[in-house]
Design a protein around this motif. Structure first.
Motif, mmCIF file in Angstrom:
data_model
loop_
_atom_site.group_PDB
_atom_site.id
_atom_site.type_symbol
_atom_site.label_atom_id
_atom_site.label_comp_id
_atom_site.label_asym_id
_atom_site.label_seq_id
_atom_site.Cartn_x
_atom_site.Cartn_y
_atom_site.Cartn_z
ATOM 1 N N GLU A 50 29.024 -34.716 47.755
ATOM 2 C CA GLU A 50 28.324 -35.507 46.720
ATOM 3 C C GLU A 50 27.906 -34.608 45.547
ATOM 4 O O GLU A 50 27.687 -33.405 45.719
ATOM 5 C CB GLU A 50 27.061 -36.146 47.309
ATOM 6 C CG GLU A 50 27.292 -37.036 48.508
ATOM 7 C CD GLU A 50 28.181 -38.235 48.193
ATOM 8 O OE1 GLU A 50 28.176 -38.705 47.036
ATOM 9 O OE2 GLU A 50 28.878 -38.698 49.106
ATOM 10 N N PRO A 51 27.735 -35.213 44.364
ATOM 11 C CA PRO A 51 27.367 -34.420 43.175
ATOM 12 C C PRO A 51 26.088 -33.588 43.378
ATOM 13 O O PRO A 51 26.020 -32.442 42.956
ATOM 14 C CB PRO A 51 27.183 -35.472 42.081
ATOM 15 C CG PRO A 51 28.012 -36.631 42.534
ATOM 16 C CD PRO A 51 28.027 -36.609 44.029
ATOM 17 N N ARG A 108 27.025 -30.481 45.304
ATOM 18 C CA ARG A 108 27.846 -29.550 44.508
ATOM 19 C C ARG A 108 26.957 -28.800 43.518
ATOM 20 O O ARG A 108 27.088 -27.605 43.306
ATOM 21 C CB ARG A 108 28.928 -30.343 43.777
ATOM 22 C CG ARG A 108 30.187 -29.530 43.588
ATOM 23 C CD ARG A 108 31.344 -30.356 43.105
ATOM 24 N NE ARG A 108 31.589 -31.537 43.932
ATOM 25 C CZ ARG A 108 32.180 -32.628 43.496
ATOM 26 N NH1 ARG A 108 32.576 -32.703 42.248
ATOM 27 N NH2 ARG A 108 32.379 -33.656 44.301
ATOM 28 N N ARG A 109 26.011 -29.551 42.935
ATOM 29 C CA ARG A 109 25.115 -28.959 41.940
ATOM 30 C C ARG A 109 24.267 -27.855 42.579
ATOM 31 O O ARG A 109 24.193 -26.735 42.087
ATOM 32 C CB ARG A 109 24.197 -30.056 41.368
ATOM 33 C CG ARG A 109 23.725 -29.774 39.963
ATOM 34 C CD ARG A 109 22.952 -30.957 39.379
ATOM 35 N NE ARG A 109 23.615 -32.243 39.554
ATOM 36 C CZ ARG A 109 23.116 -33.287 40.210
ATOM 37 N NH1 ARG A 109 21.940 -33.227 40.773
ATOM 38 N NH2 ARG A 109 23.780 -34.420 40.320
#
Ligand SMILES: Cc1cc2nc3c(=O)[nH]c(=O)nc-3n(C[C@H](O)[C@H](O)[C@H](O)COP(=O)(O)OP(=O)(O)OC[C@H]3O[C@@H](n4cnc5c(N)ncnc54)[C@H](O)[C@@H]3O)c2cc1C
Length: 392
Positions: free
Chosen positions: A254-255, A258-259
């Motif tokens: 999920e974003p 990743r962030r």
């Protein structure tokens, strides 16, 4: 790639299937598809046996299987694919699910419709055809003709086949299902079913297991805890590989995850190990080494240790995507149940927070990915006993 360990287990199961079919006088043909002509082997068999119906197993991780496409080119027989890995057919769960809490109600809604005994077990279709159809005799000796990677030896701990799977299921229900809810997080004792290799190779199906658990006399707390893993977690994993084509890589996460991993990409690593050192269990951490040895020597690692194992690979690798790839390679190479949706979802969960949520406080390397430490993990069970078992 499957190796000698996987093929030996699979062939043990196929040998048993061949014997059972022979007792019922049902024909069984085995072909080895290797080399450039393999592409058309399936179509060739169809042209020889003229099937009335083609039935295949639906594999969500290999939707591009060549033979399934070829079968479609044989128009005189219908092709049925059976989603036997799951109870609620995976195509009925629309889109990729975010977590267990989102897929659980969708599965529960349809469970009654699909969780029922499979009928017609005594079907008897004698093989009347007197044409000689070329076939290999199934036995573990076939492995010598398959040009396999022989560096991972077969394991004595598991013998493949439906009989062994049913025996394992019966023993689990008799001896360990009562107490599963609390015992499953104790890697030093055998409290779980160890059915995953049989489930992976289709030597037992989740229907059979779930119905047996439903009918068992164990406390409902234990039965429910087990069915949560067998149905909800397993089907969440199948949903993941079915709907997310990047499931073998860190790109599938999920974003938010990743962030946070990106923000910690340059954090200093206190320990760095190469894939070879990891494979050889040459780290400073005796608990991790014990888990790695359990997997390498027995072909199966305890589920609680799998979480710790993958999270430490994240911590000890130069980059998160490298850690993910190493986890996939080691898992798929040594685990008998490897190369399975559960493995990809488990690694995505451990390394990339898939199906999980952000956790605080933020940690070096992990960021907001859930953290597991040696100290906290080894306090939760008798880690010394586990270490002694596998570091001998
Ligand atoms: C990093 C990591 C890697 C993993 N790799 C694999 C793998 O390669 N193959 C594999 O089958 N499982 C994998 N799992 C999931 C889980 O750890 C195993 O399925 C389980 O430990 C197998 O032991 P068991 O059969 O005794 O499980 P039990 O506790 O007896 O559970 C019964 C069945 O439920 C299913 N199940 C249990 N836990 C999970 C879970 N967390 N997610 C999905 N299904 C579950 C399995 O099919 C299992 O056989 C992995 C988990 C993690 C965190």
């Amino acid at each position: 790639m499957a190796n000698l360990r996987h093929y030996t287990f699979m062939l043990q199961g196929l040998e048993e299937t061949a014997q059972k079919l022979a007792q019922r006088r049902i024909g069984f043909v085995v072909r080895i598809c290797a080399g450039p002509s393999s592409d058309l082997e399936f179509a060739r068999i169809c042209a020889e046996v003229h099937p009335s119906l083609i039935v295949c197993d639906e594999d969500p991780s290999r939707r591009d299987a060549k033979w399934a496409r070829e079968a479609l080119l044989y128009p005189s027989a219908p092709l049925w694919s059976v989603d036997a890995d799951v109870i609620v057919p995976s195509r009925l769960i629309e889109k990729e699910q975010f977590a267990a809490r989102t897929i659980r109600p969708r599965i529960r809604r349809r469970l009654k419709e699909f969780l029922k005994p499979v009928g017609n077990r005594t079907v008897h279709v004698p093989w009347k055809d007197d044409r000689r159809i070329e076939s290999f005799a199934v036995s573990c000796r076939l492995t010598s003709q398959l040009h396999l990677d022989g560096s991972v030896s077969p394991t004595d701990k598991f013998h493949g086949g439906a009989d062994a799977a049913l025996t394992a299921l019966r023993r689990f229900i008799r001896d360990r299902l009562g107490g599963y809810a609390s015992g499953r997080n104790h890697p030093e004792i055998d409290a779980t079913s160890q059915l995953s290799p049989y489930l992976h190779f289709g030597q037992i199906g989740p229907h059979t297991v779930a119905l047996a658990i439903h009918g068992a006399a164990a406390p409902s707390r234990d039965r429910e805890a087990f069915l949560e893993e067998l149905i909800v977690r397993r089907e969440l994993a199948v949903n993941f590989v079915r709907c997310n084509p990047r499931f073998r890589t860190l790109e599938s996460i999920e974003p938010w995850a990743r962030r946070t991993l990106g923000e910690h990409a340059r954090d200093e690593r206190t320990h760095l190990y190469t894939e070879k050192q990891l494979a050889n269990a040459e780290t400073h951490d005796p608990l991790w080494n014990a888990a790695q040895r359990q997997m390498v020597s027995s072909g199966w690692m305890h589920g609680y240790m799998r979480m710790y194992w993958a999270k430490k690979i994240l911590e000890w690798s130069p980059a998160a995507d490298e850690a993910y790839d190493i986890c996939v390679r080691l898992n798929d190479r040594y685990e008998l149940d490897g190369r399975d949706p559960n493995g990809y979802a488990g690694i995505a969960w451990a390394v990339g927070g898939k199906h999980d949520r952000p956790w605080g406080p933020e940690r070096p390397v992990y960021g907001k990915i859930r953290y597991m430490s040696f100290a906290s993990t080894s306090r939760k069970f008798n880690s010394r006993a586990y270490i002694e078992q596998w570091n001998a």
